[in-house]
Write an enzyme that holds these catalytic residues in place. Structure first.
Site, PDB file in Angstrom:
ATOM      1  N   ASN A   1      -3.678 -20.090  10.477  1.00 50.71           N
ATOM      2  CA  ASN A   1      -4.999 -20.395   9.469  1.00 50.71           C
ATOM      3  C   ASN A   1      -5.409 -21.659   9.868  1.00 50.71           C
ATOM      4  O   ASN A   1      -4.744 -22.693   9.743  1.00 50.71           O
ATOM      5  CB  ASN A   1      -4.155 -20.598   8.115  1.00 50.71           C
ATOM      6  CG  ASN A   1      -5.219 -20.634   6.971  1.00 50.71           C
ATOM      7  OD1 ASN A   1      -6.268 -21.094   7.270  1.00 50.71           O
ATOM      8  ND2 ASN A   1      -4.723 -20.411   5.902  1.00 50.71           N
TER       9      ASN A   1
ATOM     10  N   GLU B   1      -7.798   4.288  22.244  1.00 47.54           N
ATOM     11  CA  GLU B   1      -6.462   4.371  21.895  1.00 47.54           C
ATOM     12  C   GLU B   1      -6.050   5.787  21.833  1.00 47.54           C
ATOM     13  O   GLU B   1      -6.639   6.832  20.868  1.00 47.54           O
ATOM     14  CB  GLU B   1      -6.509   3.720  20.212  1.00 47.54           C
ATOM     15  CG  GLU B   1      -4.956   4.164  19.748  1.00 47.54           C
ATOM     16  CD  GLU B   1      -5.098   3.966  18.180  1.00 47.54           C
ATOM     17  OE1 GLU B   1      -3.925   3.965  17.647  1.00 47.54           O
ATOM     18  OE2 GLU B   1      -6.099   4.341  17.560  1.00 47.54           O
TER      19      GLU B   1
ATOM     20  N   ASP C   1     -10.808   2.690  18.330  1.00 48.98           N
ATOM     21  CA  ASP C   1      -9.831   3.102  17.515  1.00 48.98           C
ATOM     22  C   ASP C   1      -9.858   4.630  17.386  1.00 48.98           C
ATOM     23  O   ASP C   1     -10.989   5.173  17.212  1.00 48.98           O
ATOM     24  CB  ASP C   1      -9.865   2.369  16.182  1.00 48.98           C
ATOM     25  CG  ASP C   1      -8.796   2.643  15.278  1.00 48.98           C
ATOM     26  OD1 ASP C   1      -7.652   2.428  15.774  1.00 48.98           O
ATOM     27  OD2 ASP C   1      -9.071   3.321  14.143  1.00 48.98           O
TER      28      ASP C   1
ATOM     29  N   ASN D   1     -11.518 -20.738   3.835  1.00 51.23           N
ATOM     30  CA  ASN D   1     -12.141 -19.517   3.836  1.00 51.23           C
ATOM     31  C   ASN D   1     -11.162 -18.455   3.255  1.00 51.23           C
ATOM     32  O   ASN D   1     -11.271 -17.293   3.458  1.00 51.23           O
ATOM     33  CB  ASN D   1     -12.854 -18.968   5.185  1.00 51.23           C
ATOM     34  CG  ASN D   1     -11.737 -19.117   6.243  1.00 51.23           C
ATOM     35  OD1 ASN D   1     -10.667 -19.151   6.211  1.00 51.23           O
ATOM     36  ND2 ASN D   1     -12.523 -19.139   7.376  1.00 51.23           N
TER      37      ASN D   1
ATOM     38  N   ASP E   1       0.941  -1.053  15.206  1.00 52.26           N
ATOM     39  CA  ASP E   1       1.000   0.135  14.727  1.00 52.26           C
ATOM     40  C   ASP E   1       2.456   0.737  14.971  1.00 52.26           C
ATOM     41  O   ASP E   1       2.806   1.767  14.529  1.00 52.26           O
ATOM     42  CB  ASP E   1       0.205   1.135  15.314  1.00 52.26           C
ATOM     43  CG  ASP E   1      -1.402   1.248  14.894  1.00 52.26           C
ATOM     44  OD1 ASP E   1      -1.644   0.900  13.951  1.00 52.26           O
ATOM     45  OD2 ASP E   1      -2.193   1.306  15.881  1.00 52.26           O
TER      46      ASP E   1
ATOM     47  N   HIS F   1     -13.862   6.462  11.825  1.00 55.95           N
ATOM     48  CA  HIS F   1     -14.297   6.539  10.433  1.00 55.95           C
ATOM     49  C   HIS F   1     -14.801   5.214   9.799  1.00 55.95           C
ATOM     50  O   HIS F   1     -14.640   4.169  10.783  1.00 55.95           O
ATOM     51  CB  HIS F   1     -12.706   6.571   9.534  1.00 55.95           C
ATOM     52  CG  HIS F   1     -11.697   5.673  10.216  1.00 55.95           C
ATOM     53  ND1 HIS F   1     -10.669   6.034  11.404  1.00 55.95           N
ATOM     54  CD2 HIS F   1     -11.312   4.429   9.598  1.00 55.95           C
ATOM     55  CE1 HIS F   1     -10.040   5.174  11.334  1.00 55.95           C
ATOM     56  NE2 HIS F   1     -10.155   4.033  10.534  1.00 55.95           N
TER      57      HIS F   1
ATOM     58  N   ASP G   1      -8.669 -22.485   9.006  1.00 55.26           N
ATOM     59  CA  ASP G   1      -9.606 -22.980   7.887  1.00 55.26           C
ATOM     60  C   ASP G   1      -9.155 -22.534   6.512  1.00 55.26           C
ATOM     61  O   ASP G   1      -9.404 -21.367   6.188  1.00 55.26           O
ATOM     62  CB  ASP G   1     -11.096 -22.423   8.542  1.00 55.26           C
ATOM     63  CG  ASP G   1     -12.028 -23.005   7.445  1.00 55.26           C
ATOM     64  OD1 ASP G   1     -11.901 -23.693   6.483  1.00 55.26           O
ATOM     65  OD2 ASP G   1     -13.235 -22.709   7.608  1.00 55.26           O
TER      66      ASP G   1
END
Length: 585
Positions: free
Chosen positions: A144, A354, A325, A149, A421, A244, A146
């Site tokens: 992290n 992939e 993907d 945000n 995954d 997708h 920043d």
């Protein structure tokens, strides 16, 4: 001669160009059946006597077959050839018509033919990919940088994730802040899982393909990240989710709201109207993931939209490649167009698909440069950690993976141990860091592109999603420094010696009883010897030193004369010609 085991075709992984006038030819035969294979070849338009002949070398073997190879040059780029097979008892000529005792004569005698190496036939992967070491970052869990945000409900860094809606505040500024860490580690490709606008932490349900997710930053900070990476010799690859989209994707929402009146109905696979999630009446990723509607890439409008997305991020931000993907559920026609369009903007863009299975149809030089090599993953972890593969079974898995694909693809494949995954590699290895170190030694000395999922080098553990997507432990007390140092050492070794990045591979020795496995990486000017003890006991290594041209005046020679490896230990002998060094790993 076991003729039914012999196979060749003038295409695929059995005949393909490796340069504008050199063809790599491969022939399969039953294991230990053929004593010699002669390749007779020449220009396909020259007379029957205008031929050359060479002996093919046995490149590799698995449990059933031997694979013979030769690289042949015909300056005109037009090839015809056949084989003379000898098992010590019988000799047969072998060509497109089958087997014959007499030598076939004349142009129409059944020669295998590779009519012409056209410019588009040559499978060209980016040259820099051969030197690559990939580091995968799941942005929300890296660092992290920043806090302004951060999502409204942001979990404490290091808490256990429980769902795709858990946010921890990792962002692009965080990656920028840790570039010195990546430099020190030695990686030179940064692969980011999706960074485009999406309601989830994983971002695989894209809302807007042209917008950086606000929780990660904006285009200004992304441009800065790419520029700073390039200054450090690190290339940047993004995740393309084109199978997708997300439920909130504008075009899909238009269909949800307007039904059959929407101009986007043919962008998706919709069974009936109105669109409903219960029951699900539209096709989605993995059959049940309602918030990921499947895109119809056969539709010309969808195709053009996605191709322009791919072009935009290369043209405007100078990214270096795309990881695709769910690539195996998108049509080949789309991927061919994708390669052509991306290469037209940047000639050496790197494209990785992939897929989790055999991928030969994607690796012919017209679609992907390589794939995420999960076959490698399974073989190495079963061998090094689980001990569920014998040495010969391990070698067989590797052999099949190499001979199935063209050489260029083998060199470009991503050799990973895990990803966002899968379960973390140390979890799969039940916490056995010594076995993991042996696997790293193999990964960094084998063919293909080594791949590290952020956190593996620090000993992060976790079962499958969401536990494999834990936050990076930045406090040194939570890091496995020995594992990190081993990664650094092996990466440095790979980057220093060309034979480990660009050399060919040859299995030298296997011993089922002891678990010893020895292989070479070879270039014209050098070789590297790698010795692995995957057994359960200390092993004395006795090999023919003279066959490796080791210099008897060097200390390495004495080491090799009295060498003992512990279980799960490796030895890498580099710059063998000069006896430069031997590194225990």
């Amino acid at each position: 001669m076991l003729r039914e085991a012999i196979f060749h075709e003038a295409s695929g992984a059995y005949a393909y160009p490796i340069s504008k006038d050199i063809l790599l030819i491969q022939l399969r035969a039953a294991r230990d059946d053929l004593k010699e294979v002669q390749l007779i070849y020449g220009d396909r338009y020259k007379g029957a006597d205008a031929v050359e002949q060479l002996t093919m070398f046995k490149y590799a073997s698995d449990q059933l077959f031997d694979y013979f190879r030769a690289e042949v040059q015909v300056m005109t780029r037009r090839f015809r050839y056949h084989f003379l097979l000898d098992d010590g008892k019988e000799r047969y000529w072998y060509n497109e018509f089958g087997f014959s005792i007499q030598r076939p004569m004349g142009y129409h005698s059944g020669y295998f033919q590779y009519p012409y190496i056209t410019d588009k036939d040559f499978f060209e992967v980016p040259d820099w990919a051969k030197d690559a070491i990939v580091y995968q970052i799941f942005p929300d869990r890296f660092y992290n940088g920043d806090k302004s945000n951060d999502p409204e409900e942001c979990k404490e860094w290091g808490e256990k994730p429980t769902s795709e809606m858990d946010f921890f505040g990792g962002d692009l500024s965080g990656i920028l802040a840790k570039l010195s860490y990546l430099e020190k580690l030695g990686i030179n490709i940064l692969y980011l899982t999706p960074i485009f606008e999406s309601p989830t932490s994983h971002k695989y349900d894209t809302t807007d393909y042209y917008k950086i997710d606000p929780h990660f930053g904006d285009k200004r900070i992304f441009r800065q990240l790419v520029e700073e990476c390039h200054k450090r010799g690190i290339r940047v690859i993004l995740d393309a989710v084109f199978n997708h989209c997300g439920y909130n994707f504008y075009q899909f929402q238009d269909v949800v709201k307007r039904g059959e009146e929407s101009p986007y109905t043919e962008w998706f696979y919709i069974d009936s109207f109105p669109v409903t999630t219960e029951p699900l009446n539209y096709e989605v990723f993995a059959s049940t993931v309602w918030n990921m509607p499947k895109l119809k890439t056969a539709n010309s409008d969808v195709r053009e939209f996605l191709l322009q997305v791919g072009e935009y991020w290369i043209r405007e931000f100078d990214i270096d490649g795309w990881r695709l993907d769910v690539a195996n559920e998108v049509d080949h026609l789309f991927w061919r167009a994708f390669r052509d369009r991306m290469r037209a903007i940047k000639h050496d863009v790197y494209i990785i698909g992939e897929t989790w299975h055999h991928s030969g149809s994607y690796l012919q030089g017209d679609q992907f440069d390589g794939v995420m090599n999960y076959h490698f993953t399974d073989a190495v972890l079963r061998f090094c950690g689980e001990k569920s593969l014998s040495v010969s079974e391990f070698n067989e898995r590797l052999t099949r993976n190499r001979v199935t694909y063209r050489k260029q693809a083998v060199e470009a494949n991503w050799n990973l141990f895990g990803s966002h995954d899968t379960a973390r590699v140390l979890t799969r290895l039940k916490g056995d860091t010594k076995a993991f170190k042996l696997a790293i030694t193999f990964q960094m000395t084998y063919l293909g592109v080594p791949f590290i999922f952020a956190g593996d080098e620090l000993g992060v553990i976790g079962e499958n999603d969401p536990n494999c997507r834990k936050c990076m432990p930045w406090d040194e007390k939570d890091q496995d420094q020995e594992l990190l140092n081993h990664h650094c050492k092996m990466i440095q070794l790979r980057r220093k010696y060309e034979a480990l990045r660009r050399g060919d591979f040859r299995t030298v020795f296997m011993d089922e009883a002891t678990g010893l496995f020895i292989f070479e990486r070879l270039t014209e000017g050098d070789k590297v010897i790698v010795i692995i003890n995957n057994g359960l006991k200390d092993q004395d290594v006795e090999i023919d030193l003279e066959s490796f041209d080791l210099n008897p005046e060097k200390p390495i020679y004495e080491l090799m004369n009295d060498l003992k490896l512990e279980p799960d230990q490796g030895l890498v002998i580099v710059n063998v010609k000069f006896g430069e060094a031997a590194i225990l790993t």
